[in-house]
Design a protein around this motif. Structure first.
Motif, mmCIF file in Angstrom:
data_model
loop_
_atom_site.group_PDB
_atom_site.id
_atom_site.type_symbol
_atom_site.label_atom_id
_atom_site.label_comp_id
_atom_site.label_asym_id
_atom_site.label_seq_id
_atom_site.Cartn_x
_atom_site.Cartn_y
_atom_site.Cartn_z
ATOM 1 N N GLY A 152 94.016 -1.924 58.179
ATOM 2 C CA GLY A 152 94.025 -2.539 59.503
ATOM 3 C C GLY A 152 93.733 -1.526 60.602
ATOM 4 O O GLY A 152 93.047 -1.837 61.593
ATOM 5 N N GLU A 153 94.232 -0.289 60.410
ATOM 6 C CA GLU A 153 93.989 0.759 61.398
ATOM 7 C C GLU A 153 92.513 1.138 61.458
ATOM 8 O O GLU A 153 91.944 1.270 62.540
ATOM 9 N N ILE A 154 91.890 1.301 60.295
ATOM 10 C CA ILE A 154 90.488 1.725 60.303
ATOM 11 C C ILE A 154 89.596 0.600 60.838
ATOM 12 O O ILE A 154 88.618 0.844 61.537
ATOM 13 N N VAL A 155 89.955 -0.653 60.549
ATOM 14 C CA VAL A 155 89.200 -1.786 61.094
ATOM 15 C C VAL A 155 89.314 -1.804 62.616
ATOM 16 O O VAL A 155 88.320 -1.997 63.332
ATOM 17 N N SER A 156 90.517 -1.564 63.123
ATOM 18 C CA SER A 156 90.717 -1.520 64.570
ATOM 19 C C SER A 156 89.933 -0.375 65.203
ATOM 20 O O SER A 156 89.298 -0.532 66.252
ATOM 21 N N ASN A 157 89.946 0.781 64.537
ATOM 22 C CA ASN A 157 89.158 1.931 65.023
ATOM 23 C C ASN A 157 87.678 1.574 65.109
ATOM 24 O O ASN A 157 86.995 1.883 66.094
ATOM 25 N N ALA A 158 87.185 0.950 64.042
ATOM 26 C CA ALA A 158 85.764 0.607 63.977
ATOM 27 C C ALA A 158 85.376 -0.336 65.111
ATOM 28 O O ALA A 158 84.353 -0.135 65.788
ATOM 29 N N MET A 159 86.197 -1.347 65.331
ATOM 30 C CA MET A 159 85.866 -2.357 66.325
ATOM 31 C C MET A 159 86.062 -1.861 67.759
ATOM 32 O O MET A 159 85.656 -2.532 68.715
#
Length: 482
Positions: free
Chosen positions: A450-457
């Motif tokens: 979830g953290e890496i997805v948030s970073n990406a977006m």
């Protein structure tokens, strides 16, 4: 400042790859910030028969272009994008009334030299006939490579104050033709030498542009450095080193209107960084549509031209290991051997791999939204658009650290929780599998995923910064012509 962009393709009119996206988005950005810019394209059969209304209208004007001992006529048309960007078109059904732009899966059209000599001179003839007051012609790729040559030679007196910039979108495609085509250009044989258009006994259209343009750009900072080396220079590294002080990297941006998971009408459910739940629905829908099994495994997507440059051989060689822990969807078209290889893999591993040969815009949107991981194992990648879209859609890129991929993906640091993707260096099976393995392992930890997805977006790759950099390069080019 009045800009004319010369490109063999541009959205929304015609597209085979990322060049079209980049040019179309740049034009849209210029419109937003009030820059006077237009585009000029060949009038391909696909543009004439497109479902979309480009407001095409004949201008009742013709151009005549010498091709060796013969004369070819072109009819001029005008249209516009939905945003109101002006587009000019050169019609010649002998050259452009074909099903494809540059060739078929079996190979390039044998008369591509004539087709794009006609286009390059046709751009300048059209500017004359239409009485366009052009300050800068922004040329894109080899198909427009002869325009800077003509500006400095045959058309020097007609366009004495017009500057040129040429953008390299992929140095691997240069427009190479046998030397017997030299008379078709109308240029003298004195230009057929190592300081001009000659390249190992052939004519090189892109080289002409690199030698004669006032400014040279390419589509990322890392790629601008890579192409100065023999490994990435495709024989033109020496020419580019000579132009080093005039060579700049300008990273491509992303069209935020076209690629926005919050508003995308092509996908099963909209979502945002603040509410990612719709992405799960997109994945379930995509898996069902593609006939894949097991919703719980990570879904890897590829939207790519199917060519050796894109690392398809690594994927094919590693396929059994990849699908041990994931499912794979491939969308694209390109070289016939890769079509055959991936269709065979689809048959062999039914339910674990989905392959669609061709380009389907709706399907592309669904793959970006529904996949967990986006795979780009490119041998080289000047900029790359796929990773920018993937990041916007919270689909985590696994990519080789080269060109624009190195400039736009931040390697994930598990202990700090920062970064946006997974990068690998060596071009081999071991390296790609290690990188995919790291992504699959992280996927099991829902909190960190979830953290890496948030970073990406959270990344911002809008075109504004890139457009402003191009405008500064145009000013540099204008200073050079006085």
């Amino acid at each position: 400042m009045t800009i004319l962009i010369a490109s063999p393709e541009a959205v929304p009119f015609i597209k085979t790859g990322g060049l079209a996206d980049a040019v179309g988005a740049l034009l849209k950005e210029y419109k937003k910030i009030g820059i006077d810019a237009a585009i000029i394209l060949p009038l391909y059969k696909k543009i004439k028969t497109a479902d979309r209304d480009f407001q095409l209208q004949s201008l009742n004007k013709r151009i005549t272009v010498p091709l060796g001992d013969s004369l070819e006529e072109g009819k001029l048309w005008k249209g516009q994008t939905p945003e109101g960007v002006t587009a000019y078109f050169i019609e010649n059904d002998k050259f452009y009334g074909r099903d494809e732009l540059y060739g078929t899966p079996e190979g390039d059209y044998p008369d591509n030299a004539s087709r794009f000599i006609f286009y390059s001179r046709g751009v300048l003839e059209a500017a004359k006939v239409l009485e366009l007051k052009v300050d800068v012609i922004h040329c894109n790729d080899w198909q427009a490579g002869l325009i800077p040559v003509y500006i400095k030679t045959i058309y020097r007196d007609r366009f004495p104050k017009t500057a040129t910039l040429i953008s390299i979108h992929n140095l691997g495609y240069q427009g190479l033709f046998w030397h017997f085509d030299m008379p078709l250009t109308g240029l003298g044989w004195e230009l057929f030498n190592m300081d001009g258009l000659e390249f190992y006994g052939k004519i090189n259209f892109l080289k002409g542009g690199l030698v004669f343009a006032d400014i040279v750009s390419t589509v990322s900072d890392t790629y601008a450095k890579e192409i100065l080396t023999p490994d990435f220079g495709f024989g033109l590294d020496g020419v580019l080193r000579k132009r080093g002080k005039d060579l700049y990297g300008v990273i491509n941006g992303l069209d935020g209107d076209e690629w926005n998971p919050e508003k995308d009408s092509y996908i099963s459910a909209n979502y945002s960084r603040m509410d990612i739940s719709g992405k799960t629905l997109c994945k379930k829908s995509l898996i069902k549509e593609m006939g894949l099994s097991n919703n719980n495994l990570p879904l890897i997507g590829m939207v790519s031209r199917l060519s050796a440059q894109k690392g398809l051989d690594l994927v094919a060689d590693s396929i059994e290991k990849i699908i041990d822990g994931a499912r794979l969807i491939v969308l694209g078209k390109g070289d016939e051997p890769f079509h055959r290889v991936f269709l065979k893999l689809k048959e062999k591993y039914k339910g674990r791999i989905a392959v669609n040969i061709g380009f389907d815009n709706t399907m592309a949107h669904r793959i970006y939204a529904g996949s967990d991981i986006f795979l780009m194992p490119s041998m080289y990648e000047p900029c790359g658009l796929g990773q920018l879209i993937a990041l916007r859609y919270g689909t985590i890129p696994v990519a080789r650290k080269t060109g624009g991929l190195a400039d736009t993906i931040v390697k994930y640091n598990r202990s700090k929780g920062d970064g946006t993707g997974f990068l690998f260096n060596g071009y081999n099976r071991r390296e790609i599998l290690k990188a995919i393995g790291r992504a699959i392992e992280l996927f099991k930890d829902k909190k960190q995923w979830g953290e890496i997805v948030s970073n990406a977006m959270s990344q911002d790759f809008s075109w504004r910064t890139s457009a402003e950099k191009y405008l500064s390069l145009y000013k540099r080019a204008l200073k050079k012509v006085g």
